[in-house]
Design an enzyme around this catalytic site. Structure first.
Site, PDB file in Angstrom:
ATOM      1  CE1 TYR A 118      10.118  -9.338 102.137  1.00 39.37           C
ATOM      2  CE2 TYR A 118       8.121 -10.617 102.478  1.00 39.37           C
ATOM      3  CZ  TYR A 118       8.882  -9.496 102.741  1.00 39.37           C
ATOM      4  OH  TYR A 118       8.420  -8.541 103.604  1.00 39.37           O
ATOM      5  CG  ASN A 141      14.200   0.790  99.980  1.00 44.71           C
ATOM      6  OD1 ASN A 141      14.960   1.600  99.467  1.00 44.71           O
ATOM      7  ND2 ASN A 141      12.948   0.654  99.597  1.00 44.71           N
ATOM      8  CB  CYS A 149      10.564  -1.982 100.332  1.00 41.46           C
ATOM      9  SG  CYS A 149      10.484  -0.570 101.437  1.00 41.46           S
ATOM     10  CG  HIS A 150       4.750   0.162  99.691  1.00 48.30           C
ATOM     11  ND1 HIS A 150       5.661   1.106  99.246  1.00 48.30           N
ATOM     12  CD2 HIS A 150       3.709   0.203  98.831  1.00 48.30           C
ATOM     13  CE1 HIS A 150       5.168   1.698  98.162  1.00 48.30           C
ATOM     14  NE2 HIS A 150       3.989   1.163  97.893  1.00 48.30           N
ATOM     15  CD  GLU A 176       1.370   1.415  95.463  1.00 51.91           C
ATOM     16  OE1 GLU A 176       1.487   0.283  94.960  1.00 51.91           O
ATOM     17  OE2 GLU A 176       2.352   2.127  95.760  1.00 51.91           O
TER      18      GLU A 176
END
Length: 184
Positions: A118, A141, A149-150, A176
């Protein structure tokens, strides 16, 4: 066509099944405008009501709409592990100011398989003390998954929060390759 119809934005939507549950995809003539988690009946209906209020048009179900069909195809490919980037026009009209600036930086600057803190994201947009405000931007979002945003985590290694729920965030990060696949 009267002037009200000319000023009214057309909003189309569909729901797609994913590995993290049903996602509502909504689009305007500008691009994809909203992605909503857990889009079963009640959640979907509330989200569509909010879109109607915010955009001034009653959303119309249109899974065959070219943009929605392409978005659904890209979402399917992403969840199948065959796509790393979304290539869709985005309508940013549901977010503005600092939040929009942060989300655009996130979309452009944090690739598939990477994470950012962040505080680091705050620094990237020229507001090094604004880590909490970045957290608020992530919560606001309107395009989660597509605007990833993950991929934003705590600087101490914690996973941080997530509007779709922590289980969904863990699954996305595992997809991912950032986290190991959940055991159950």
């Amino acid at each position: 066509m009267d002037s009200q119809e000319q000023n009214e934005q057309r909003v189309v939507w569909t729901v797609v099944g994913t590995g993290i549950g049903p996602l509502l995809l909504a689009a305007t003539d500008e691009g994809l405008v909203n992605v909503v988690f857990h889009a079963a009946d009640a959640v979907r209906d509330r989200a569509l009501g909010r879109l109607a209020d915010r955009l001034g048009a009653e959303p119309v179900e249109a899974p065959a709409h070219p943009l929605l069909a392409e978005a659904a195809s890209q979402v399917d490919a992403y969840f199948a592990g065959a796509r790393k980037d979304f290539e869709l026009p985005l309508d940013w009209s549901l977010i503005s100011g600092f939040h929009r600036q942060v989300l655009r930086e996130l979309a452009a600057g944090v690739p598939y398989g990477a994470v950012v803190g962040y505080g680091e994201l705050a620094r990237r947009v020229g507001q090094p003390g604004a880590a909490q405000a970045v957290g608020l931007a992530m919560g606001a979002n309107p395009l989660p998954v597509v605007v990833p945003c993950h991929r934003v985590v705590e600087s101490d290694g914690g996973i941080g929060g997530f509007g779709g729920g922590l289980e969904a965030k863990r699954k996305l990060l595992a997809l991912e390759g950032v986290l190991p696949e959940p055991l159950f």
